[in-house]
Motif scaffolding. Structure first.
Motif, short mmCIF file in Angstrom:
data_model
loop_
_atom_site.label_atom_id
_atom_site.label_comp_id
_atom_site.label_asym_id
_atom_site.label_seq_id
_atom_site.Cartn_x
_atom_site.Cartn_y
_atom_site.Cartn_z
N ALA A 200 6.65 -13.73 6.54
CA ALA A 200 6.01 -12.43 6.47
C ALA A 200 6.74 -11.59 5.43
CB ALA A 200 6.03 -11.75 7.83
N GLY A 201 6.16 -10.43 5.11
CA GLY A 201 6.78 -9.55 4.13
C GLY A 201 6.11 -9.65 2.78
N PRO A 202 6.53 -8.80 1.82
CA PRO A 202 5.90 -8.76 0.49
C PRO A 202 5.89 -10.10 -0.23
CG PRO A 202 7.31 -6.86 0.80
CD PRO A 202 7.56 -7.76 1.97
N ASP A 203 6.98 -10.87 -0.14
CA ASP A 203 7.03 -12.17 -0.83
C ASP A 203 5.98 -13.12 -0.27
OD1 ASP A 203 9.04 -11.36 -2.50
OD2 ASP A 203 10.66 -12.25 -1.32
N ALA A 204 5.80 -13.10 1.05
CA ALA A 204 4.79 -13.95 1.67
C ALA A 204 3.39 -13.54 1.24
CB ALA A 204 4.93 -13.90 3.19
N VAL A 205 3.16 -12.23 1.13
CA VAL A 205 1.85 -11.74 0.68
C VAL A 205 1.58 -12.20 -0.75
CG1 VAL A 205 0.52 -9.67 0.10
CG2 VAL A 205 1.83 -9.75 2.22
N ARG A 206 2.56 -12.06 -1.63
CA ARG A 206 2.37 -12.49 -3.02
C ARG A 206 2.12 -14.00 -3.11
NH1 ARG A 206 6.39 -8.51 -4.09
NH2 ARG A 206 8.02 -10.08 -3.84
N SER A 207 2.87 -14.78 -2.31
CA SER A 207 2.67 -16.23 -2.33
C SER A 207 1.27 -16.59 -1.87
CB SER A 207 3.71 -16.91 -1.44
OG SER A 207 5.02 -16.73 -1.94
N ALA A 208 0.78 -15.92 -0.82
CA ALA A 208 -0.56 -16.21 -0.31
C ALA A 208 -1.63 -15.78 -1.31
CB ALA A 208 -0.77 -15.49 1.03
N LYS A 232 1.58 -2.68 -13.36
CA LYS A 232 1.82 -4.05 -12.91
C LYS A 232 2.10 -4.07 -11.41
CE LYS A 232 1.54 -6.40 -16.73
NZ LYS A 232 0.55 -7.47 -16.89
N PRO A 233 1.75 -5.17 -10.71
CA PRO A 233 2.02 -5.24 -9.29
C PRO A 233 3.52 -5.15 -9.02
CG PRO A 233 0.56 -7.00 -10.00
CD PRO A 233 1.09 -6.34 -11.23
N THR A 245 5.80 -2.60 0.25
CA THR A 245 4.47 -2.40 -0.31
C THR A 245 4.22 -3.30 -1.50
OG1 THR A 245 4.50 -0.09 0.40
CG2 THR A 245 2.86 -0.70 -1.26
N VAL A 246 3.09 -3.99 -1.48
CA VAL A 246 2.63 -4.77 -2.63
C VAL A 246 1.49 -3.99 -3.25
CG1 VAL A 246 1.60 -6.93 -3.40
CG2 VAL A 246 3.30 -6.95 -1.56
N VAL A 319 -5.05 -1.63 -5.30
CA VAL A 319 -5.04 -1.94 -3.87
C VAL A 319 -3.59 -1.94 -3.41
CG1 VAL A 319 -5.54 -3.70 -2.10
CG2 VAL A 319 -7.12 -3.37 -4.02
N ARG A 320 -3.30 -1.27 -2.30
CA ARG A 320 -1.94 -1.24 -1.77
C ARG A 320 -1.90 -1.90 -0.40
NH1 ARG A 320 -2.22 3.38 -4.84
NH2 ARG A 320 -0.46 3.69 -6.26
#
Length: 325
Positions: A200-208, A232-233, A245-246, A319-320
């Motif tokens: 979970a967390g921002p890194d997991a969101v970016r990977s997904a 940029k994201p 936040t991503v 999108v945030r």
């Protein structure tokens, strides 16, 4: 003089105390479940039709994640919404949008594809992104598939023993496709909380995001809003820079497909985040002046406050996604 009977033992009182204790435990357990799920009992998601018919479709978080992946892979290949509808209806029939490890003979995964028939290795087929991609690869080879009845187009790919079965899922698939491609705005909501099944967390969101959309989801090229290049994201955008936040820049689709508007692309990313909220511990999603927050009993999209970082209704360039950690 009659003999006095012995003093009765307080069995009735002990029984009542025991029963009361059991009831209290049950109530406590219920309250814990309500707290963890935001009062929803079993976490679930709902898609509302963007048309005036008011049609809805309900699905589990697992199904929502898989539907969002199928849609993202399709739009990433430049496939039109009709192709996404066909893919979703096929997966609804074959697996109920669940990535199952069994089936008829050696069939596996979302589309019940068979390794023995050249669809890939078992490991590949059980990867939802791969399974969706190879389905679209075969669908794209069907002449005029957009103009064919859905059940005919799906059968040309699947070669099922029950070729007419796909038709019964067409309406639900259309509602899902409209929301998950961004055609329908603020149409997908999820309720309750559920423990993350993985990272979970921002890194997991970016990977997904990269898994489903490719790197363009994080690095859009030439995205311009109002004459100014979009940011940029980042992993710590939004107000406060809390590292949770991503922030995603939204670019119009310029690939080989029909060409999708900035707003449609934005709502696709926002709905994708809501669909993945349980799996990735996403707490809040903001887009175009609207905001969805997890943990409420209804979890509807609402007008965002000034401090949410959601921008105005006209701000369709960002999108945030805010995670729990």
């Amino acid at each position: 003089m009659p003999e006095l009977s012995p003093t009765p033992k307080p069995r009735g009182r002990l029984f009542r105390l025991g029963a009361a204790f059991v009831v209290l435990c049950a109530v406590a357990g219920y309250l814990v479940v309500q707290y963890l799920t935001g009062g929803a009992g079993a976490p679930g998601c709902k898609v509302v039709s963007g048309k005036a018919d008011g049609a809805t479709y309900e699905l589990t978080p697992e199904q929502a994640v898989n539907a969002a992946t199928i849609t993202a892979v399709g739009t990433g290949r430049g496939m039109p919404e009709r192709a996404v509808t066909i893919a979703l209806a096929t997966a609804l029939q074959e697996s109920g949008l669940r990535n199952i490890e069994h089936g008829d003979r050696d069939s596996l995964g979302l589309f019940q594809q068979r390794p023995s028939q050249g669809w890939g290795t078992p490991k590949e087929i059980l990867d939802p992104t791969y399974a969706a991609d190879i389905f679209y690869e075969h669908l794209a080879k069907v002449p005029d598939y957009r103009d064919l009845p859905l059940t005919v187009a799906a059968q040309r790919v699947q070669r099922s023993g029950f070729p007419s079965a796909y038709a019964k899922h067409e309406q639900d698939a259309m509602i899902l496709a409209a929301a998950l491609t961004g055609q329908s705005a603020a149409a997908l909501t999820c309720e309750g909380r559920q423990a993350a099944t993985g990272a979970a967390g921002p890194d997991a969101v970016r990977s997904a995001l990269v898994r489903d959309f490719g790197r363009d989801a994080l690095e859009p090229v030439g995205a311009v809003v109002g004459g100014t290049a979009t940011p940029k994201p980042s992993a710590s955008g939004g107000s406060g820079g809390d590292g949770r936040t991503v922030t995603l820049s939204v670019a119009e689709e310029t690939g080989p497909g029909d060409g999708r508007s900035l707003r449609e692309r934005g709502w696709q990313l926002a709905h994708w985040a809501v669909a993945n909220a349980s799996a990735l511990h996403i707490e809040r999603v903001s887009y175009a002046g609207r905001q969805w927050a997890a943990g409420n009993t209804d979890s509807q999209w609402r007008a965002a406050g000034r401090t949410s970082g959601a921008g105005t209704a006209k701000d369709t360039g960002t999108v945030r996604i805010v995670t729990a950690q």
